[in-house]
Design an enzyme around this catalytic site. Structure first.
Site, PDB file in Angstrom:
ATOM      1  N   TYR A  24       0.853  -1.205   0.000  1.00  0.00           N
ATOM      2  CA  TYR A  24       0.000   0.000   0.000  1.00  0.00           C
ATOM      3  C   TYR A  24       0.889   1.255   0.000  1.00  0.00           C
ATOM      4  O   TYR A  24       0.485   2.310  -0.462  1.00  0.00           O
ATOM      5  CB  TYR A  24      -0.968  -0.026   1.185  1.00  0.00           C
ATOM      6  CG  TYR A  24      -2.179   0.842   0.997  1.00  0.00           C
ATOM      7  CD1 TYR A  24      -3.041   0.660  -0.080  1.00  0.00           C
ATOM      8  CD2 TYR A  24      -2.469   1.873   1.891  1.00  0.00           C
ATOM      9  CE1 TYR A  24      -4.158   1.464  -0.254  1.00  0.00           C
ATOM     10  CE2 TYR A  24      -3.584   2.676   1.726  1.00  0.00           C
ATOM     11  CZ  TYR A  24      -4.418   2.463   0.654  1.00  0.00           C
ATOM     12  OH  TYR A  24      -5.534   3.269   0.486  1.00  0.00           O
ATOM     13  N   LYS A  49      -2.975   8.348   3.055  1.00  0.00           N
ATOM     14  CA  LYS A  49      -4.185   8.143   3.880  1.00  0.00           C
ATOM     15  C   LYS A  49      -3.944   8.615   5.317  1.00  0.00           C
ATOM     16  O   LYS A  49      -4.851   9.106   5.981  1.00  0.00           O
ATOM     17  CB  LYS A  49      -4.624   6.676   3.850  1.00  0.00           C
ATOM     18  CG  LYS A  49      -5.169   6.209   2.497  1.00  0.00           C
ATOM     19  CD  LYS A  49      -6.380   6.997   2.026  1.00  0.00           C
ATOM     20  CE  LYS A  49      -7.054   6.340   0.838  1.00  0.00           C
ATOM     21  NZ  LYS A  49      -8.063   7.218   0.191  1.00  0.00           N
ATOM     22  N   ILE A  71     -12.240  -3.457  -1.454  1.00  0.00           N
ATOM     23  CA  ILE A  71     -13.347  -3.688  -2.396  1.00  0.00           C
ATOM     24  C   ILE A  71     -12.767  -3.606  -3.807  1.00  0.00           C
ATOM     25  O   ILE A  71     -11.980  -2.691  -4.097  1.00  0.00           O
ATOM     26  CB  ILE A  71     -14.429  -2.597  -2.223  1.00  0.00           C
ATOM     27  CG1 ILE A  71     -15.015  -2.635  -0.803  1.00  0.00           C
ATOM     28  CG2 ILE A  71     -15.545  -2.773  -3.256  1.00  0.00           C
ATOM     29  CD1 ILE A  71     -16.023  -1.535  -0.514  1.00  0.00           C
TER      30      ILE A  71
HETATM   31  P1  NAD Z   1     -12.493   4.339  -8.040  1.00  0.00           P
HETATM   32  O1  NAD Z   1     -11.392   4.154  -9.014  1.00  0.00           O
HETATM   33  O2  NAD Z   1     -13.837   3.919  -8.448  1.00  0.00           O
HETATM   34  O3  NAD Z   1     -12.550   5.837  -7.525  1.00  0.00           O
HETATM   35  C1  NAD Z   1     -11.406   6.658  -7.422  1.00  0.00           C
HETATM   36  C2  NAD Z   1     -11.798   7.977  -8.031  1.00  0.00           C
HETATM   37  O4  NAD Z   1     -10.755   8.937  -7.902  1.00  0.00           O
HETATM   38  C3  NAD Z   1     -12.115   7.852  -9.536  1.00  0.00           C
HETATM   39  O5  NAD Z   1     -13.411   8.338  -9.779  1.00  0.00           O
HETATM   40  C4  NAD Z   1     -11.079   8.747 -10.170  1.00  0.00           C
HETATM   41  O6  NAD Z   1     -11.571   9.390 -11.317  1.00  0.00           O
HETATM   42  C5  NAD Z   1     -10.833   9.743  -9.054  1.00  0.00           C
HETATM   43  N1  NAD Z   1      -9.617  10.523  -9.237  1.00  0.00           N
HETATM   44  C6  NAD Z   1      -8.337  10.088  -9.370  1.00  0.00           C
HETATM   45  N2  NAD Z   1      -7.517  11.135  -9.588  1.00  0.00           N
HETATM   46  C7  NAD Z   1      -8.296  12.255  -9.577  1.00  0.00           C
HETATM   47  C8  NAD Z   1      -8.057  13.637  -9.758  1.00  0.00           C
HETATM   48  N3  NAD Z   1      -6.821  14.122  -9.970  1.00  0.00           N
HETATM   49  N4  NAD Z   1      -9.110  14.494  -9.695  1.00  0.00           N
HETATM   50  C9  NAD Z   1     -10.360  14.041  -9.488  1.00  0.00           C
HETATM   51  N5  NAD Z   1     -10.660  12.748  -9.314  1.00  0.00           N
HETATM   52  C10 NAD Z   1      -9.637  11.862  -9.364  1.00  0.00           C
HETATM   53  O7  NAD Z   1     -12.015   3.522  -6.734  1.00  0.00           O
HETATM   54  P2  NAD Z   1     -12.617   3.474  -5.254  1.00  0.00           P
HETATM   55  O8  NAD Z   1     -11.982   2.272  -4.654  1.00  0.00           O
HETATM   56  O9  NAD Z   1     -14.084   3.601  -5.293  1.00  0.00           O
HETATM   57  O10 NAD Z   1     -11.956   4.749  -4.561  1.00  0.00           O
HETATM   58  C11 NAD Z   1     -12.708   5.739  -3.880  1.00  0.00           C
HETATM   59  C12 NAD Z   1     -12.043   6.083  -2.556  1.00  0.00           C
HETATM   60  O11 NAD Z   1     -12.175   4.983  -1.674  1.00  0.00           O
HETATM   61  C13 NAD Z   1     -10.537   6.364  -2.662  1.00  0.00           C
HETATM   62  O12 NAD Z   1     -10.209   7.409  -1.766  1.00  0.00           O
HETATM   63  C14 NAD Z   1      -9.933   5.059  -2.182  1.00  0.00           C
HETATM   64  O13 NAD Z   1      -8.620   5.214  -1.678  1.00  0.00           O
HETATM   65  C15 NAD Z   1     -10.913   4.730  -1.084  1.00  0.00           C
HETATM   66  N6  NAD Z   1     -10.863   3.358  -0.589  1.00  0.00           N
HETATM   67  C16 NAD Z   1     -10.935   2.306  -1.461  1.00  0.00           C
HETATM   68  C17 NAD Z   1     -10.874   1.022  -0.972  1.00  0.00           C
HETATM   69  C18 NAD Z   1     -10.936  -0.162  -1.903  1.00  0.00           C
HETATM   70  O14 NAD Z   1     -10.542  -1.261  -1.493  1.00  0.00           O
HETATM   71  N7  NAD Z   1     -11.449  -0.018  -3.112  1.00  0.00           N
HETATM   72  C19 NAD Z   1     -10.764   0.783   0.427  1.00  0.00           C
HETATM   73  C20 NAD Z   1     -10.706   1.876   1.275  1.00  0.00           C
HETATM   74  C21 NAD Z   1     -10.750   3.167   0.764  1.00  0.00           C
END
Ligand code: NAD
Length: 255
Positions: free
Chosen positions: A155, A162, A191
């Site tokens: 990570y 984070k 996820i």
């Molecule tokens: P995702 O790829 O669907 O969403 C990430 C989003 O960030 C995308 O819509 C992307 O367009 C956007 N993004 C990236 N760079 C950008 C920029 N410069 N300007 C504007 N938007 C930008 O993936 P996700 O997993 O749904 O991620 C959403 C949040 O959840 C993130 O903060 C991620 O770290 C967090 N998260 C994800 C998980 C997991 O396992 N998927 C777990 C915990 C937290």
């Protein structure tokens, strides 16, 4: 009357129907909220627009969070269309794929700055831009992960981003409490999403989470959505500066 009837807000971070932002959007809309959305670029607009429209949204705007002018324009539009808003959901993160593969000590300044800028600083700039339109009693929620408080394999720099994000939640909450504005984070278990596909050996994270999570299973976008609904709603009117684990903390939050 839904929990969010009469409330309006914006969701940053919808990319497709696998996004955590999509689970959040469905829960908020299901509870009666009126939603605006942003998309990162034209390629993603094609996916985001139909999803947003299916939830009766007609404010769908471009926004790269690294471009503060675009962010200002987003909140100007909200001011013109709605006057004020009740909530902001920040579900945005990015790091170079190589930085999630290489040994952590190989992280270079440009990759470090990129991850921290998009994934942590953007919460601060977004809050600043939102403040002129955010109502007293308004709520800001961001998405974080266990890698902020533990060294999770691969990570890497995203864990540092984070950690900065979670600290920013506490500082923003402390500053904005007097305005009645609450700032919280949801720490989701792993996820399968587009962003997650950039993390090396993500399957292993899913396996470990399934094995060790108190519920004995993975969590869904909708479950993260429900926790976010709670945090943006009046049910959480006394909750701020919190990192709210959705099964990602392996029962003892940080431990
Ligand atoms: P995702 O790829 O669907 O969403 C990430 C989003 O960030 C995308 O819509 C992307 O367009 C956007 N993004 C990236 N760079 C950008 C920029 N410069 N300007 C504007 N938007 C930008 O993936 P996700 O997993 O749904 O991620 C959403 C949040 O959840 C993130 O903060 C991620 O770290 C967090 N998260 C994800 C998980 C997991 O396992 N998927 C777990 C915990 C937290």
């Amino acid at each position: 009357m839904g929990l969010m009837t009469g409330k309006r807000g914006i969701i940053f971070g919808l990319a497709n129907d696998k996004s955590i932002a999509w689970g959040i959007a469905q829960q908020l809309r299901g509870a009666g909220a009126e939603l605006a959305f942003t998309y990162l670029n034209e390629a993603l607009e094609k996916r985001v627009r139909p999803l947003a429209e299916s939830l009766d949204s007609n404010i769908i705007l471009p926004c790269d969070v690294q471009d503060e002018e675009q962010m200002v324009a987003v909140f100007d539009t909200l001011k013109q269309q709605w006057g004020q808003i009740d909530f902001v959901v920040h579900a945005v993160a990015f790091a170079n794929r190589e930085d999630l593969k290489k040994p952590f000590s190989e992280t270079r300044l440009d990759g470090f700055q990129l991850a921290l800028d998009v994934s942590a600083y953007s919460l601060i700039s977004m809050t600043r831009c939102a403040l002129p339109v955010l109502k007293e009693g308004g709520s800001i929620v961001t998405m974080t992960y266990l890698g902020a408080v533990r060294s999770v394999p691969q990570y890497n720099v995203m864990g540092v981003a984070k950690a900065a994000l979670e600290a920013s939640v506490r500082y923003l909450a402390a500053e904005l409490g007097e305005k009645g504005i609450r700032v919280n984070a949801v720490s989701a278990g792993p996820i399968k999403t587009l962003a997650a596909s950039g993390i090396s050996n993500f399957k292993e994270k899913l396996r470990v989470a399934e094995e060790r999570a108190p519920l004995g299973r993975l969590v869904s976008q909708n479950e993260v959505g429900k926790a976010t609904l709670y945090l943006v709603s009046d049910l959480a009117s006394g909750v701020t500066g919190e990192i709210h684990y959705v099964d990602g903390g392996f029962s003892t939050a940080a431990g």
